[in-house]
Design a protein around this motif. Structure first.
Motif, mmCIF file in Angstrom:
data_model
loop_
_atom_site.group_PDB
_atom_site.id
_atom_site.type_symbol
_atom_site.label_atom_id
_atom_site.label_comp_id
_atom_site.label_asym_id
_atom_site.label_seq_id
_atom_site.Cartn_x
_atom_site.Cartn_y
_atom_site.Cartn_z
ATOM 1 N N GLN A 125 0.832 -1.207 0.000
ATOM 2 C CA GLN A 125 0.000 0.000 0.000
ATOM 3 C C GLN A 125 0.860 1.248 0.000
ATOM 4 O O GLN A 125 0.537 2.250 -0.661
ATOM 5 C CB GLN A 125 -0.936 -0.013 1.203
ATOM 6 N N LEU A 126 1.967 1.196 0.735
ATOM 7 C CA LEU A 126 2.888 2.328 0.755
ATOM 8 C C LEU A 126 3.471 2.569 -0.645
ATOM 9 O O LEU A 126 3.540 3.708 -1.119
ATOM 10 C CB LEU A 126 4.005 2.060 1.760
ATOM 11 N N ARG A 127 3.868 1.499 -1.300
ATOM 12 C CA ARG A 127 4.406 1.630 -2.663
ATOM 13 C C ARG A 127 3.347 2.155 -3.627
ATOM 14 O O ARG A 127 3.613 2.997 -4.486
ATOM 15 C CB ARG A 127 4.929 0.275 -3.149
ATOM 16 N N GLN A 128 2.128 1.636 -3.500
ATOM 17 C CA GLN A 128 1.058 2.077 -4.388
ATOM 18 C C GLN A 128 0.772 3.567 -4.192
ATOM 19 O O GLN A 128 0.537 4.291 -5.157
ATOM 20 C CB GLN A 128 -0.212 1.260 -4.147
ATOM 21 N N GLN A 137 0.775 6.686 -6.866
ATOM 22 C CA GLN A 137 -0.324 7.632 -7.021
ATOM 23 C C GLN A 137 0.152 9.069 -6.840
ATOM 24 O O GLN A 137 -0.288 9.974 -7.555
ATOM 25 C CB GLN A 137 -1.429 7.325 -5.994
ATOM 26 N N ASP A 138 1.051 9.283 -5.897
ATOM 27 C CA ASP A 138 1.555 10.633 -5.655
ATOM 28 C C ASP A 138 2.324 11.167 -6.859
ATOM 29 O O ASP A 138 2.376 12.384 -7.092
ATOM 30 C CB ASP A 138 2.465 10.655 -4.420
ATOM 31 N N PHE A 139 2.928 10.281 -7.615
ATOM 32 C CA PHE A 139 3.724 10.693 -8.771
ATOM 33 C C PHE A 139 2.840 10.993 -9.980
ATOM 34 O O PHE A 139 3.196 11.811 -10.827
ATOM 35 C CB PHE A 139 4.747 9.600 -9.123
ATOM 36 N N LEU A 140 1.686 10.299 -10.060
ATOM 37 C CA LEU A 140 0.813 10.448 -11.221
ATOM 38 C C LEU A 140 0.042 11.756 -11.186
ATOM 39 O O LEU A 140 -0.193 12.338 -10.113
ATOM 40 C CB LEU A 140 -0.173 9.281 -11.288
ATOM 41 N N GLN A 141 -0.356 12.206 -12.363
ATOM 42 C CA GLN A 141 -1.236 13.363 -12.465
ATOM 43 C C GLN A 141 -2.621 12.964 -11.961
ATOM 44 O O GLN A 141 -2.986 11.786 -11.990
ATOM 45 C CB GLN A 141 -1.323 13.844 -13.917
ATOM 46 N N PRO A 142 -3.436 13.950 -11.527
ATOM 47 C CA PRO A 142 -4.768 13.615 -10.988
ATOM 48 C C PRO A 142 -5.610 12.750 -11.917
ATOM 49 O O PRO A 142 -6.249 11.798 -11.465
ATOM 50 C CB PRO A 142 -5.392 14.994 -10.778
ATOM 51 N N ARG A 143 -5.622 13.063 -13.204
ATOM 52 C CA ARG A 143 -6.467 12.268 -14.110
ATOM 53 C C ARG A 143 -5.913 10.867 -14.307
ATOM 54 O O ARG A 143 -6.646 9.949 -14.666
ATOM 55 C CB ARG A 143 -6.635 12.971 -15.453
ATOM 56 N N TYR A 197 9.010 -10.638 -7.041
ATOM 57 C CA TYR A 197 8.892 -10.600 -5.580
ATOM 58 C C TYR A 197 9.515 -9.320 -4.999
ATOM 59 O O TYR A 197 9.081 -8.827 -3.961
ATOM 60 C CB TYR A 197 9.565 -11.819 -4.973
ATOM 61 N N ARG A 198 10.522 -8.773 -5.680
ATOM 62 C CA ARG A 198 11.197 -7.569 -5.179
ATOM 63 C C ARG A 198 10.425 -6.297 -5.521
ATOM 64 O O ARG A 198 10.419 -5.343 -4.749
ATOM 65 C CB ARG A 198 12.615 -7.508 -5.762
ATOM 66 N N THR A 199 9.774 -6.260 -6.688
ATOM 67 C CA THR A 199 9.182 -5.004 -7.158
ATOM 68 C C THR A 199 7.664 -5.003 -7.175
ATOM 69 O O THR A 199 7.062 -3.932 -7.328
ATOM 70 C CB THR A 199 9.662 -4.695 -8.588
ATOM 71 N N ALA A 200 7.016 -6.171 -7.048
ATOM 72 C CA ALA A 200 5.568 -6.249 -7.254
ATOM 73 C C ALA A 200 4.798 -5.386 -6.257
ATOM 74 O O ALA A 200 5.162 -5.277 -5.085
ATOM 75 C CB ALA A 200 5.104 -7.696 -7.151
ATOM 76 N N ILE A 201 3.739 -4.771 -6.764
ATOM 77 C CA ILE A 201 2.795 -4.039 -5.917
ATOM 78 C C ILE A 201 1.467 -4.791 -5.973
ATOM 79 O O ILE A 201 0.848 -4.897 -7.028
ATOM 80 C CB ILE A 201 2.604 -2.593 -6.403
ATOM 81 N N TYR A 202 1.084 -5.318 -4.845
ATOM 82 C CA TYR A 202 -0.181 -6.054 -4.729
ATOM 83 C C TYR A 202 -1.338 -5.065 -4.891
ATOM 84 O O TYR A 202 -1.436 -4.078 -4.172
ATOM 85 C CB TYR A 202 -0.232 -6.756 -3.375
ATOM 86 N N ILE A 203 -2.217 -5.358 -5.852
ATOM 87 C CA ILE A 203 -3.386 -4.512 -6.086
ATOM 88 C C ILE A 203 -4.642 -5.166 -5.517
ATOM 89 O O ILE A 203 -5.423 -4.532 -4.799
ATOM 90 C CB ILE A 203 -3.575 -4.229 -7.592
ATOM 91 N N ALA A 204 -4.846 -6.429 -5.825
ATOM 92 C CA ALA A 204 -6.040 -7.128 -5.333
ATOM 93 C C ALA A 204 -5.877 -8.615 -5.583
ATOM 94 O O ALA A 204 -5.089 -9.045 -6.420
ATOM 95 C CB ALA A 204 -7.297 -6.608 -6.030
ATOM 96 N N GLY A 205 -6.673 -9.418 -4.844
ATOM 97 C CA GLY A 205 -6.697 -10.861 -5.064
ATOM 98 C C GLY A 205 -5.990 -11.649 -3.989
ATOM 99 O O GLY A 205 -5.819 -11.195 -2.852
ATOM 100 N N LEU A 210 13.272 0.131 1.508
ATOM 101 C CA LEU A 210 13.276 -1.116 0.741
ATOM 102 C C LEU A 210 12.948 -0.866 -0.733
ATOM 103 O O LEU A 210 12.389 -1.714 -1.415
ATOM 104 C CB LEU A 210 12.266 -2.095 1.343
ATOM 105 N N ASP A 211 13.302 0.342 -1.177
ATOM 106 C CA ASP A 211 13.063 0.658 -2.588
ATOM 107 C C ASP A 211 13.768 -0.380 -3.472
ATOM 108 O O ASP A 211 14.967 -0.645 -3.288
ATOM 109 C CB ASP A 211 13.609 2.052 -2.911
ATOM 110 N N PRO A 212 13.045 -0.984 -4.410
ATOM 111 C CA PRO A 212 13.621 -2.065 -5.224
ATOM 112 C C PRO A 212 14.882 -1.650 -5.965
ATOM 113 O O PRO A 212 15.817 -2.445 -6.090
ATOM 114 C CB PRO A 212 12.498 -2.402 -6.205
#
Length: 934
Positions: A36-39, A43-49, A204-212, A316-318
């Motif tokens: 969640q922290l990585r996600q 989001q903080d880097f992306l533009q609002p849209r 395993y080092r870089t994945a961001i869990y979204i759902a499931g 723990l930045d990949p």
């Protein structure tokens, strides 16, 4: 704001030891919190849209709603276990579909098992230009139709993301197939199956869990990593955790050594065009390989931090994990030069190569981040300041950096080849990609004369030069050329260091264009003692080279290209470059051939500079002089260019004043003829093409599928070439100005295999006889003051006597023609019928012979009277001649004609019957008749 704190360590026991179900759930929760922290960082880097994309991503695959992006049909597989859309997701959906409402449907069937982002997206290296790789994991039992529907939906969502200025790539994943190595996703960062475990480690080092479902790897404690499969089975069999809560991609029980070889070669391949992006990963592969077989995976560092409870307190930045491991490895190896390069690569990855990859706020944050890294790792004080000026690199800095990078790439290549020799079985399967990458690397890195070096850092040159000087130098090994920054002349060139040195000017010009140094506004200083090149010609030539490369050259050919042997694709030929002086080229003459002009037979082609492109992404140059330089160029193109060949594969450029168009039209016409004759199937296996060049003649012919040519310095040598025996029939094609005042061109236009053709031409009482035999060899003889009817009858008797004795392998026909010339000098022909020879002819003169150990014993039959070498020795022909004179009224001395020859092969200096042809008999006939008619 809640400050991160150290949580309690968790120890999950080995099989047979205590395992807490609560601890298992806590571990899952910790991993999800880290994700969640990585996600949120993304989001903080992306533009609002753009943020709506991640908000909606799981919802789009959880349900099928017609007005939302990616809708294909209501039957498209949808549904994710353990997923419940939050307020942000529902609000984002309503922004796109006003009537959207979410109703939770109780279901036990969830076709989508999980969604994960992976790659640089969750790291400090994420930028506007980064793409998002997404693993869309589905059930193993989905039908092919259902998978096809799901793929359509994923593609539609990719297109929607593109409308938000996001580059997204979905990879449909079946985790069970993946574990078996059957469904490894291939992205721009990997080459698929040959990197299964290394791709898994990166996941395993870089994945961001979204759902499931949660990855099973999360609940395998660090100390059981080498016992992964057995441990998962133990948890499930003993009901510590339900199987339906986990998605299993496998572990690192037994990683094959060839994966390190594969991954290193792949990153070497990528480094050729994006070196700074790939070098850190290359160094990571070197680290991993050095630890084999007890490899310490970076993903395990993350897992240890989660189990020890400090995962929120350490970075723990990949991408940082890669740098830290490489830094330690190079420090221990005391590789200070390589360490400086690694720092530079990390800096460029974090900060970007230019200012347009991030906004000022993000750049400020990252600059502080880099300052902290530099402090922690004790970088030199000036390191950060020096790296900031990367975007101000000029070509001098880029070429110096390129040399360092090539040295590093070569080091990595040798290292991994040594590793493969020690650890990889030579008969391993799945080595196809490795062979192709090896070819690519060798092709790119190999240095040889004339080959243009493509600078790996050329895209990093953000400070374009305004003035460059091209200077001819006197070098110890011969004259050469150099490129200098600023205004430099031959007189002071030794005071400056060139940024590039080459043997020929064409290499310098091509190098400038290939490495993006040339642009229209560039000021060029040209200084030479051997060439005159006005500024207009110099810029025009560079523009032509640039256009040629833009239209034809692929800087990064696909790997599949290297499956087929290397071949030339296109060539640019520049004629008379730097020879703008037109002295001697303005003489007017009726003989207007640019290759053999006027009475002096002047060749206007003085120099030939060529740029060639290969199917393997190589650019090579060559240089030749005069007509032979041109013809060497032609033969090389036809022999080595990919088939089928057409005139479009070759482009000519010429700037010679007043003569350029004339020269280009002429050389194009010659090349077109060569293509027509020597690159397409013909019934005739070995045609010849004869054309003038200067004062000589040149004969082109194919032998063993290779085109070559030879020079014939005089007309006499040309006629001798035409008269020579042939191994098989060879049609002759003449350029229009070869032997133009003779009927020979006309004669050869009728030439056919297995046909003997006799032509006679009467001119002022003389008769010229031209005979082309069954293999295309030419016999000529001029007869003065003779009766043409009698002469033709004698030739007819001789030729038909040869055929009657069936000397040749196949039946040969004889044709007779009369040649005439009209008042304008044009030759024509008409067939003639010769009356059968009279049986009571005045004289029959037949020469026979047989081989003996003492040589050939000749017998000459004059009206059946025999004269033998056994009786007359070397005077046998003289004795026959004296006998013949008895039949002549008043012993008048007029020509004697041989009517038949029957000699062994050795008399003709051949050793096999299939070599025998009519030209041998005609030449021998003339030889003996010359003795009789002296």
């Amino acid at each position: 704001m809640i400050r991160p704190h150290q949580e309690r360590p968790i120890y999950l026991g080995s099989p047979g030891e205590e395992i807490s179900i609560q601890d298992l759930q806590t571990i899952k929760h910790r991993f999800k919190s880290l994700n969640q922290l990585r996600q949120q960082r993304v989001q903080d880097f992306l533009q609002p849209r753009q943020q709506a994309f991640l908000d909606l991503l799981p919802l789009l695959f959880h349900c099928n709603f017609p007005m939302l992006p990616g809708f294909i049909s209501s039957s498209t597989p949808a549904g994710i276990p353990e997923y419940h859309p939050g307020v942000q997701a529902i609000n984002a959906a309503k922004q796109l579909a006003k009537n959207f409402s979410y109703t939770r449907v109780a279901s036990h069937v969830y076709p989508i098992e999980g969604i994960f982002l992976m790659g640089s997206v969750g790291s400090i290296a994420f930028s506007k230009t980064s793409d998002m790789d997404i693993w869309l994991c589905h059930q193993s039992n989905l039908s092919s139709d259902a998978i096809e529907e799901l793929q359509k939906k994923a593609t539609a969502i990719e297109n929607w993301a593109a409308s938000l200025a996001l580059e997204v790539h979905f990879f449909l994943m079946d985790s069970r197939q993946f574990v078996l190595g059957q469904n490894t996703p291939i992205s721009s960062e990997s080459s698929g199956q040959t990197q299964h475990y290394l791709l898994l480690e990166e996941f395993y080092r870089t994945a961001i869990y979204i759902a499931g479902k949660s990855p099973a790897w999360w609940v395998v404690p660090p100390h059981e990593e080498g016992n992964y499969t057995r441990y998962i089975k133990h948890l499930i069999d003993n009901l510590f955790i339900p199987e339906h809560e986990l998605i299993d991609f496998g572990g690192f029980d037994a990683v094959p050594a060839e994966e390190f070889t594969s991954a290193t070669l792949w990153h070497l391949y990528k480094a050729l065009h994006s070196p700074h992006k790939s070098l850190l990963k290359l160094l990571l592969m070197e680290c991993y390989a050095s630890e084999y077989p007890q490899t310490e995976w970076l993903c395990q560092d993350i897992k240890k931090a989660v189990y020890q409870g400090g995962y929120m307190m350490v970075d723990l930045d990949p991408y940082l994990l890669i740098y830290q491991k490489v830094e330690k490895y190079l420090q221990n190896a005391h590789s200070h030069g390589r360490l400086a390069l690694a720092r530079q690569c990390f800096y460029l990855k974090v900060m970007g190569a230019s200012d347009n990859t991030m906004d000022s706020q993000t750049r400020g944050v990252r600059e502080k981040y880099m300052q902290s890294i530099a402090k922690i790792w004790n970088w030199p004080i000036s390191a950060i300041d020096n790296l900031k000026y990367q975007r101000l690199w000029n070509i001098k800095k880029a070429t110096a950096e390129h040399a360092v990078i090539v040295q590093q790439l070569t080091h990595c290549y040798r290292m991994i080849m040594g590793f493969a020799k020690d650890h990889v079985a030579q008969n391993q399967e799945n080595t196809d990609d490795l062979k192709l990458i090896g070819r690519k690397l060798h092709s790119f890195l190999e240095k040889r004369p004339g080959k243009i070096e493509i600078i790996t850092t050329r895209s990093e040159v953000h400070s374009k030069e305004n003035i460059l000087s091209i200077v001819e130098n006197h070098l110890p090994g011969g004259d050469g050329w150099g490129v200098y920054l600023g205004n430099v002349l031959m007189a002071n060139a030794t005071d400056f260091e060139p940024i590039q040195k080459c043997r020929f000017l064409i290499e310098i010009l091509c190098w400038l264009v290939v490495n993006r140094l040339y642009y229209k506004q560039l000021q060029l200083q040209f200084s030479s003692h051997s060439l005159k090149m006005p500024n207009e010609e110099l810029h025009s030539t560079l523009a032509q080279i640039n256009l040629f490369l833009t239209q034809n050259f692929n800087y990064d050919p696909p790997l599949e290209t290297y499956r087929i042997l290397k071949a030339q694709l296109n060539s640019l030929v520049i004629i008379n470059m730097g020879m703008s002086d037109d002295d001697g080229l303005c003489v007017m003459s009726e003989r207007s051939d640019a290759l053999s002009y006027g009475m002096s037979r002047q060749c206007f082609v003085q120099s030939v500079d060529r740029i060639s492109l290969s199917s393997w992404g190589e650019i090579t140059t060559s240089q030749g002089e005069g007509i032979e330089g041109l013809f060497n160029c032609f033969t090389d193109i036809i022999n080595n260019t990919k088939k089928p060949l057409s005139s479009s594969c070759l482009k000519f450029v010429c700037h010679t004043p007043a003569r350029a168009k004339e020269i280009i039209l002429r050389v194009e016409a010659v090349f077109d003829v060569l293509i027509k004759l020597f690159t397409k199937p013909h019934h005739n296996r070995s045609p010849r093409y004869i054309l003038p060049g200067g004062t000589s003649f040149y004969v082109f012919q194919m032998s063993n599928k290779t085109l070559s040519y030879k020079e014939l310095a005089t007309k006499k040598m040309l006629l001798s070439e035409l008269a020579s025996p042939r191994e098989w029939f060879s049609a002759v094609h003449f350029d229009q100005v070869v032997l133009e005042n003779t009927p020979i061109q006309l004669i050869y236009s009728l030439n056919r295999p297995q046909v003997i053709q006799l032509f006679y031409y009467e001119n002022k009482g003389d008769t010229g006889v031209y005979i082309v035999d069954e293999k295309g060899s030419l016999y000529t003889q001029q007869h003065s003051k003779t009766n043409s009817n009698h002469l033709l009858k004698q030739y007819s008797i001789f030729l038909e006597s040869l055929l009657r004795r069936n000397l040749f392998e196949t039946f040969l026909a004889i044709e007779y023609y009369e040649v005439k010339k009209n008042s304008t000098g044009v030759f024509s022909y008409s067939p003639v019928q010769l009356r059968a020879a009279s049986s009571c002819q005045q004289l029959s003169l037949r020469i026979t012979g047989e081989d003996t150990h003492n040589g050939i014993i000749y017998s000459v039959y004059c009206n059946e009277k025999e004269f033998s070498s056994l009786d007359y020795g070397n005077q046998v022909f003289y004795a026959a001649y004296q006998y013949i004179l008895q039949f002549r009224n008043g012993k008048i001395n007029y020509p004697i004609h041989i009517t038949d020859i029957d000699l062994p092969l050795s008399a003709f200096r051949i050793d096999r019957p299939e070599k025998l042809q009519v030209i041998h008999y005609l030449n021998y006939k003339q030889k003996i008749e010359d003795k009789f008619n002296i």
